[in-house]
Design an enzyme around this catalytic site. Sequence first.
Site, mmCIF file in Angstrom:
data_model
loop_
_atom_site.group_PDB
_atom_site.id
_atom_site.type_symbol
_atom_site.label_atom_id
_atom_site.label_comp_id
_atom_site.label_asym_id
_atom_site.label_seq_id
_atom_site.Cartn_x
_atom_site.Cartn_y
_atom_site.Cartn_z
ATOM 1 N N CYS A 1 96.285 0.199 -60.592
ATOM 2 C CA CYS A 1 95.184 0.828 -61.327
ATOM 3 C C CYS A 1 95.449 2.286 -61.660
ATOM 4 C CB CYS A 1 93.885 0.717 -60.530
ATOM 5 S SG CYS A 1 93.300 -0.982 -60.335
ATOM 6 N N HIS B 1 86.961 -0.700 -66.797
ATOM 7 C CA HIS B 1 88.193 -0.379 -66.074
ATOM 8 C C HIS B 1 89.367 -1.133 -66.687
ATOM 9 C CE1 HIS B 1 91.047 0.553 -63.070
ATOM 10 N NE2 HIS B 1 90.639 -0.219 -62.085
ATOM 11 N N CYS C 1 91.752 4.559 -56.472
ATOM 12 C CA CYS C 1 92.399 3.609 -55.567
ATOM 13 C C CYS C 1 93.335 2.712 -56.373
ATOM 14 C CB CYS C 1 91.366 2.777 -54.814
ATOM 15 S SG CYS C 1 90.129 1.984 -55.859
#
Length: 384
Positions: free
Chosen positions: A89, A339, A369
């Site tokens: 990510c 996201h 994260c």
Amino acid sequence: MAEAYLVDAARTPVGRRGGGLAGVHPADLGAHVIRRLVDRGDFDPAAIDDVVFGCIDTIGSQAGDIARTSALAAGLPESVPGVTVDRQCGSSQQAVHFAAQAVLSGTADLVVAGGVQKMSQYPILSSFAVGEPFGAVDPWTGCAGWQARYGDREISQFHSAETIAADFGFERTDMEEFALRSHQRAVHAASEGRFDKEITPIAGVTRDEGPRVDTSLEKMAQLKTLVPGGRLTAAVSSQISDASAALLIASERAVREHELTPRARIHHLSVLGADPVNLLIAPLPATERALKKTGLSVGDIDLFEVNEAFASVVLAWQHQIGADPDRVNVNGGAISLGHPLGASGARIMITLLHELERTGSRFGLQTMCEGGGMANVTVIERLG
């Protein structure tokens, strides 16, 4: 001392899964923002030393080094190379780090850094089972070294988010209130035009598709939990999205030679690993270390951007770091805005940069994260 400057930034709107960007080729998404940076800059695109793009699940149309494909699709000279980065990510945040490090080292002067992700076409974990000789649906099964170190402990972002909620004592209602606030902030920011300067419309999509005007605590309370007996629901989780985002990183020499105007400087960049099983916890120690290394206190940071992978992650981060919630994700986050995995780090940085400029603030800190139990931290300082 060498400096790495943020000179320009552009992003597409963030599209919902199956939304307005679902029919756009991912390389065209990437090319769109690269072209925007070049069109707005008064410099020869052949001066770009590299294009560094984040992307995960690089299969199908996202395979074959999509950074290079996007650069060529954008019309950049064939002499401009491209490289694709996967730090899960945090991939496009890491892309900015690599670009800045190249500039700081003196080995590059002008780098495009960002990322792209087409989750409508390739949902998260799509690449895990592709060509897997062990028939596994994750990359750890059959790895003797991993099994010897971590055994059969469950590796799941949902499990980690649930663990964090339990460890910090966050109830479902706490997370739903956080999620509602994320939507409210994003809707308010959009209504005020705060995203207008950073968004480059594409395929008829002009605004982020994720923020929900009509959501409520009552609606959230009706949703089923993601795991039996858990506290998480889809409402307190990040949205599946499509988008691309890019920034132009320049050295002092490039600023002089091309008469560029720096908007911010990279004040700090770092990355830290933590527990790969409780894989979402890393932003907490990573931020603590970054503040210690910079000598900055929480009070010195004007704005924070912490990726809303799940509400429990940001709530735990706020609790441990002691950050004022009114300075965290002030325009919403991944729960409302979406996201798009490989593009999120750059999208967040672009939003942070514009908000620093809008408010006349100085320092902004970003962290997120990442799969494998890692977290990048970037501190940028607005100039001008």
